[in-house]
Design an enzyme around this catalytic site. Structure first.
Site, PDB file in Angstrom:
ATOM      1  N   ARG A 206     -31.372  28.128 -12.808  1.00 14.57           N
ATOM      2  CA  ARG A 206     -30.180  28.958 -12.991  1.00 14.57           C
ATOM      3  C   ARG A 206     -30.514  30.228 -13.765  1.00 14.57           C
ATOM      4  NH1 ARG A 206     -26.164  24.859 -15.790  1.00 14.57           N
ATOM      5  NH2 ARG A 206     -24.711  26.622 -15.596  1.00 14.57           N
TER       6      ARG A 206
ATOM      7  N   ILE B 293     -31.243  16.341 -15.218  1.00 11.24           N
ATOM      8  CA  ILE B 293     -30.686  17.434 -14.441  1.00 11.24           C
ATOM      9  C   ILE B 293     -29.251  17.651 -14.914  1.00 11.24           C
ATOM     10  CG2 ILE B 293     -32.177  17.147 -12.437  1.00 11.24           C
ATOM     11  CD1 ILE B 293     -30.054  15.612 -11.024  1.00 11.24           C
ATOM     12  N   ASP B 294     -28.736  18.847 -14.715  1.00 10.70           N
ATOM     13  CA  ASP B 294     -27.408  19.199 -15.199  1.00 10.70           C
ATOM     14  C   ASP B 294     -26.329  18.297 -14.604  1.00 10.70           C
ATOM     15  OD1 ASP B 294     -28.604  21.308 -16.502  1.00 10.70           O
ATOM     16  OD2 ASP B 294     -27.982  22.816 -15.026  1.00 10.70           O
ATOM     17  N   LYS B 295     -25.226  18.196 -15.309  1.00 10.68           N
ATOM     18  CA  LYS B 295     -24.084  17.424 -14.816  1.00 10.68           C
ATOM     19  C   LYS B 295     -23.662  17.904 -13.434  1.00 10.68           C
ATOM     20  CE  LYS B 295     -19.958  18.671 -15.838  1.00 10.68           C
ATOM     21  NZ  LYS B 295     -18.682  19.025 -16.490  1.00 10.68           N
TER      22      LYS B 295
END
Length: 305
Positions: free
Chosen positions: A238, A137-139
């Site tokens: 997103r 998962i994204d930062k």
């Protein structure tokens, strides 16, 4: 071998370190600052200063050096463990924590924390820099992420990702309002042909991507939604929400705004369901919304309807 990437400023006014920090390959302002200070960032062949204010159309060449270490090292970083046994560990990742080492971010990651917590009990399938990592998962996305403690568990969980029996649910706040109460975005995702640092809905070199969304709460200018991934492409939620005209609150990369004091996209990996690789029994986990997410919701005004 080092890699060179190009980053183009679509709008002027940002400091160069802030612009670079939004690139997938760099991911943090501190990493961007290090690259600038060491002369790895140039404009028209000349190094730039980290306080340089970009202008629309500026093109920067960024040399990404090789990681200084070929293996990740254990680091005593606190973990919020949601589930753990001899085969699997599920962590509630905080926003801002990078999942694995990468150029410009060699340590201080979830992998470093897992190595300290689990010792040698991590699958080797992901390689020396990504031991145990089944999905990412994204930062700047918080929430549940699963890692495997042995190769058999890793293979079984990866198969569940492929056949879509491993379910991942995310909560998000997006701009705008909807007429429908839910829907599905079925649109392929690949690298944005106009900006290689972003992903986009495109037919060129793309892979199928499906996101199911459901409205939880309506507000005057925003909507609190729940998204279930059927596939797991980079930045999928997103990109898909921006594609249908509802970018995530705080996600400036994909058209959102930093309203309500947010500095990153309002996205939290809320739920995770998988078949246990050893027992064959279903495991379902949910996490509470983090304080920063609840604070953002408190600023949206009164719910509608």
């Amino acid at each position: 071998m080092a890699t060179t990437i190009e980053i183009t400023a679509r709008e002027g006014g940002d400091r160069i370190d802030a612009l670079l920090a939004r690139a997938e390959e760099i991911r943090s302002r501190s990493a961007a600052a290090r690259l600038i200070e060491e002369g790895y960032v140039t404009k028209n062949g000349a190094p730039v200063r980290k306080n340089y204010r970009t202008q629309a159309g500026d093109v920067f060449a960024v040399l990404l050096p090789e990681p200084t270490a070929s293996t990740a090292e254990p680091q005593d970083i606190p973990l919020d463990v949601a589930y753990e046994d001899d085969d699997v560990i599920v962590v509630n990742k905080p926003r801002g924590l990078v999942v694995h080492p990468a150029p410009g971010h060699p340590d201080g990651t979830l992998v470093n924390a897992l190595l300290a917590h689990c010792g040698d009990s991590l699958s080797g399938i992901g390689g020396e820099l990504r031991p145990g990592i089944v999905h990412r998962i994204d930062k700047d996305t918080s929430g549940l992420i699963i890692a495997a403690k042995n190769d058999a568990a890793h293979a079984a969980l990866s198969a569940q990702l492929k056949d879509r029996s491993l379910s991942r649910v995310y909560d998000a706040i997006v701009h705008g309002t909807f007429r429908a109460d839910g829907g599905t975005v079925d649109a392929p995702i690949g690298r944005d042909p106009r900006n290689r640092q972003r992903m986009a809905v495109t037919e060129k070199n793309a892979r199928p991507a499906v996101t199911h969304w459901q409205i939880l709460t309506r507000y005057e200018r925003y909507t609190y939604v729940r998204c279930r991934l059927e596939t797991g492409r980079t930045h999928q939620i997103r990109v898909h929400m921006a594609h249908i005209g509802h970018p995530l609150l705080g996600d400036t990369v994909y058209g959102g705004r930093r309203d309500k004091g947010l500095s990153a996209q309002c996205l939290h990996a809320r739920g995770l369901k998988f078949i246990h690789p050893r027992t064959g029994e279903p495991v379902e986990l949910w996490t509470e919304l983090p304080d920063w997410f609840q604070e953002a919701m408190s600023k949206l005004g009164s719910p509608i309807g």
